[in-house]
Design a protein around this motif. Structure first.
Motif, short mmCIF file in Angstrom:
data_model
loop_
_atom_site.label_atom_id
_atom_site.label_comp_id
_atom_site.label_asym_id
_atom_site.label_seq_id
_atom_site.Cartn_x
_atom_site.Cartn_y
_atom_site.Cartn_z
N TYR A 7 2.10 -55.23 116.83
CA TYR A 7 3.45 -55.77 117.06
C TYR A 7 4.47 -55.10 116.16
O TYR A 7 5.57 -54.76 116.59
CB TYR A 7 3.47 -57.28 116.82
CG TYR A 7 4.86 -57.80 116.55
CD1 TYR A 7 5.79 -57.87 117.57
CD2 TYR A 7 5.24 -58.18 115.27
CE1 TYR A 7 7.06 -58.32 117.33
CE2 TYR A 7 6.51 -58.63 115.02
CZ TYR A 7 7.41 -58.70 116.05
OH TYR A 7 8.67 -59.13 115.79
N CYS A 41 10.11 -62.33 109.79
CA CYS A 41 8.73 -61.96 110.11
C CYS A 41 7.95 -61.68 108.84
O CYS A 41 8.50 -61.14 107.87
CB CYS A 41 8.70 -60.69 110.97
SG CYS A 41 9.84 -60.67 112.36
N ILE A 64 1.46 -66.84 114.75
CA ILE A 64 1.33 -66.53 116.17
C ILE A 64 0.20 -65.53 116.38
O ILE A 64 0.15 -64.48 115.74
CB ILE A 64 2.64 -65.94 116.73
CG1 ILE A 64 3.77 -66.99 116.69
CG2 ILE A 64 2.44 -65.41 118.16
CD1 ILE A 64 3.57 -68.17 117.61
N GLU A 66 -1.32 -62.96 119.05
CA GLU A 66 -0.89 -62.21 120.23
C GLU A 66 -2.10 -61.70 120.99
O GLU A 66 -3.17 -61.52 120.42
CB GLU A 66 0.00 -61.04 119.80
CG GLU A 66 1.27 -61.48 119.10
CD GLU A 66 2.04 -60.32 118.48
OE1 GLU A 66 1.38 -59.34 118.08
OE2 GLU A 66 3.27 -60.40 118.41
N VAL A 75 5.35 -60.91 120.70
CA VAL A 75 6.64 -61.45 120.27
C VAL A 75 7.62 -60.28 120.20
O VAL A 75 7.47 -59.38 119.37
CB VAL A 75 6.55 -62.13 118.89
CG1 VAL A 75 7.92 -62.63 118.47
CG2 VAL A 75 5.55 -63.28 118.92
N ALA A 79 13.02 -62.76 121.31
CA ALA A 79 12.56 -64.09 120.94
C ALA A 79 13.01 -64.44 119.53
O ALA A 79 13.40 -65.58 119.26
CB ALA A 79 11.04 -64.16 121.05
N THR A 107 4.09 -65.92 123.94
CA THR A 107 3.28 -66.41 122.83
C THR A 107 3.66 -67.82 122.40
O THR A 107 2.94 -68.46 121.64
CB THR A 107 3.44 -65.50 121.60
OG1 THR A 107 4.81 -65.53 121.17
CG2 THR A 107 3.03 -64.07 121.91
N LEU A 109 6.56 -68.72 120.70
CA LEU A 109 7.35 -68.83 119.48
C LEU A 109 8.64 -69.63 119.70
O LEU A 109 8.97 -70.52 118.92
CB LEU A 109 7.69 -67.44 118.93
CG LEU A 109 8.55 -67.43 117.66
CD1 LEU A 109 7.86 -68.15 116.50
CD2 LEU A 109 8.91 -66.00 117.27
#
Length: 258
Positions: A7, A41, A64, A66, A75, A79, A107, A109
């Motif tokens: 990600y 993040c 989260i 994924e 993500v 988002a 996901t 979020l």
């Protein structure tokens, strides 16, 4: 040793691509806000048996998981933009005890953040994404939210009246991020927006512009909805919209293909 996830690589590529396309346009306008959004993040300091990405929103640490086999289970920056907006403007857009549905929840979020902010949430997506979606939502909302969110299947344009009858649809908000990507299904997406939306429903929709079809969809969308651009992030090529159904009862869904 810090784990740099798939990600993280995708996110970096998205930002670099947008900056290369946009040059210095808007660089000074949104640099600070984008930096703050992306600063929400975090990644685990150690590699564990179950990989996850972390986010700080609504006063909580959200973890989260994924899925690597589907774009819908990542993500994406859009988002993060909507989560940041919901948290930052929680007084203007108070979600407490409001009925909220997210389409294309991925996901989960955004649905998780809306739930943490007090909303009654239904998170929807395609059948193959529901397992991971349910896992993330349960993991991050159990015993933390006033209203436990639901997860339901929603294939755009299919069995809408059966699964989401108009008579019982009373959504205060519809949330959507990066849903304009499956171009063969944009007619069905517009039909879904129209079906779920009452006269009083507010749509909060974040979109990354990649191709000309995105612009055409916005034009089509405005045939049914009054659309207002709330925020623009040039460095990400992302816009945040607010929409409500047009007052005119004569507005009809155009059959012209995008």
């Amino acid at each position: 040793m810090e784990m740099k996830s798939q990600y993280n690589n995708l996110l970096t590529n998205e930002i670099m691509e947008s900056e290369a396309q946009g040059g210095e346009n808007g660089e000074n306008e949104d640099k600070q806000v984008v930096s703050e959004i992306m600063g929400r993040c975090f990644f685990p300091s150690l590699i564990t048996t179950t990989s996850w990405e972390g986010f700080h929103f609504a006063g909580h640490e959200i973890r989260i998981t994924e899925a690597t086999d589907c774009y819908g289970a990542f993500v994406w920056p859009s988002a993060l933009v909507l989560c940041y907006f919901l948290e930052t403007y929680s007084k203007q857009y108070n979600l407490a005890d409001k009925n909220v549905i997210e389409i294309g929840a991925g996901t989960g979020l955004v649905s998780i953040v809306a739930s943490l902010l007090g909303a009654r949430v239904i998170a929807t997506d395609l059948p193959n994404l529901l397992g991971n979606l349910q896992y993330n939502i349960s993991r991050n909302t159990k015993m933390k939210c006033k209203h436990q969110p639901q997860v339901k299947e929603l294939s755009w344009g299919m069995a809408l009246e059966k699964n989401f009858p108009r008579s019982s649809n009373h959504f205060d908000y519809i949330l959507a991020t990066d849903v304009v990507y499956a171009h063969p299904f944009l007619d069905e997406l517009l039909t879904t927006f129209d079906h779920l939306c009452k006269d009083t429903t507010i749509i909060l929709w974040v979109m990354k512009f990649r191709l000309d079809k995105e612009n055409k969809f916005v034009d089509r969308f405005q045939e049914l909805f009054d659309l207002e651009e709330i925020s623009n992030f040039p460095s990400l090529n992302i816009k945040l919209y607010k929409a409500v159904k047009k007052n005119s009862r004569g507005a009809r869904y155009s059959q012209i293909k995008i």
